[in-house]
Design a protein around this motif. Structure first.
Motif, mmCIF file in Angstrom:
data_model
loop_
_atom_site.group_PDB
_atom_site.id
_atom_site.type_symbol
_atom_site.label_atom_id
_atom_site.label_comp_id
_atom_site.label_asym_id
_atom_site.label_seq_id
_atom_site.Cartn_x
_atom_site.Cartn_y
_atom_site.Cartn_z
ATOM 1 N N TYR A 57 -4.084 3.862 4.234
ATOM 2 C CA TYR A 57 -4.829 2.827 4.950
ATOM 3 C C TYR A 57 -4.916 3.200 6.423
ATOM 4 O O TYR A 57 -4.046 3.856 6.974
ATOM 5 N N ILE B 76 -8.941 0.809 3.897
ATOM 6 C CA ILE B 76 -8.259 1.851 3.133
ATOM 7 C C ILE B 76 -9.166 3.066 2.950
ATOM 8 O O ILE B 76 -10.387 2.976 3.082
ATOM 9 N N ILE C 223 -4.370 -2.341 -7.439
ATOM 10 C CA ILE C 223 -4.204 -2.851 -6.066
ATOM 11 C C ILE C 223 -4.191 -4.376 -6.104
ATOM 12 O O ILE C 223 -3.323 -5.013 -5.503
ATOM 13 N N PHE D 81 0.828 -1.210 0.000
ATOM 14 C CA PHE D 81 0.000 0.000 0.000
ATOM 15 C C PHE D 81 0.862 1.260 0.000
ATOM 16 O O PHE D 81 0.566 2.218 -0.719
#
Length: 190
Positions: free
Chosen positions: A31, A41, A52, A24
Motif C-alpha cells: 500500500y 494499494i 482483502i 495489509f
C-alpha cells in the motif's frame, strides 16, 4: 505506477489506520497510503479482493460499495473529527451544516437525505449522540463543571445538554458521574 483506491467503512481514528495497515501487512498487500475512509494499494496485488474484504471485515471494517455509502462515511468521519481529533476549545457558534457542506462539497439537504437512508438516523441525531458521548468523556476525564462542559460542546444552556443527555443515556449527568460502570461507547459504535 498507478494505484487502486479501496474505500473503507468504519475507520474513525488513527488506531483504525494502524489496524488496516497491519491487515495489509499480514496479507502481503503493498500500500502507498492509508487514511480515514480509504487505502491506496498497488494494482498488482496477487490476493483476491474477497480475501482483502474478509480480512477487513474480521478487523471490523467493510469495503464501501456505493457512492451513497462513501458520502455517509465522509459525514461520519467529519463528525468524529469534530469531537475526537479537533483542537477546538469550544463548539460555541459552530455550524454543522456549513461544516459538512465544506467537508463534502455537497448541499446539506442532499447529505441529510443520503445519511438517513444509509444509517436510519438523521445527521443531527448522530451529531447529538457524539456530543453526549463527548460529554461523558469530559465528565469522566476532567473536573469541569457541567455548565463548562455544556459551553464547550456548544450548548446555549446546561438544561439543553441535560435534556439531551438524559434522552440518549436514560440517566442524568449527575447520576452518570456517580455510576461505577459508566458504559462508555467506542466511537466506531456511535
Amino acid at each position: 505506477m498507478s494505484t487502486q483506491i479501496i474505500k473503507i467503512k468504519n475507520m474513525c481514528c488513527g488506531r483504525c489506520i494502524t489496524a488496516v495497515e497491519q491487515i495489509f501487512n499480514q496479507l502481503g498487500v503493498k500500500y502507498k497510503n492509508v487514511k480515514l475512509g480509504s487505502a491506496e494499494i498497488s494494482p498488482d496485488v496477487k490476493i483476491k479482493d474477497s480475501q482483502i474484504e474478509k480480512a477487513l471485515l474480521t478487523g471490523g471494517f467493510e469495503v464501501i460499495r456505493s457512492k451513497d455509502e462513501e458520502i455517509s462515511e465522509k459525514i461520519k468521519i467529519a463528525i468524529h473529527r469534530i469531537f475526537f481529533d479537533s483542537d477546538m476549545e469550544s463548539l460555541a457558534g459552530f455550524n454543522l451544516r456549513a461544516h459538512l457542506e465544506t467537508e463534502t462539497g455537497l448541499a446539506y439537504k442532499k447529505l441529510a437525505q443520503i445519511f438517513s437512508g444509509q444509517n436510519q438516523k438523521s445527521i443531527e441525531n448522530y451529531f447529538i449522540i457524539h456530543r453526549v458521548e463527548k460529554a461523558k468523556a469530559l465528565i469522566d476525564e476532567t473536573e469541569h463543571l457541567f455548565s463548562d462542559i455544556a459551553f464547550k460542546l456548544g450548548y446555549k444552556s446546561l438544561s439543553h445538554l441535560s435534556r439531551q443527555f438524559k434522552t440518549i443515556e436514560g440517566i442524568s449527568m449527575h447520576d452518570y458521574k456517580l455510576k461505577k460502570d459508566k458504559g462508555r461507547k467506542s466511537i466506531d459504535k456511535l
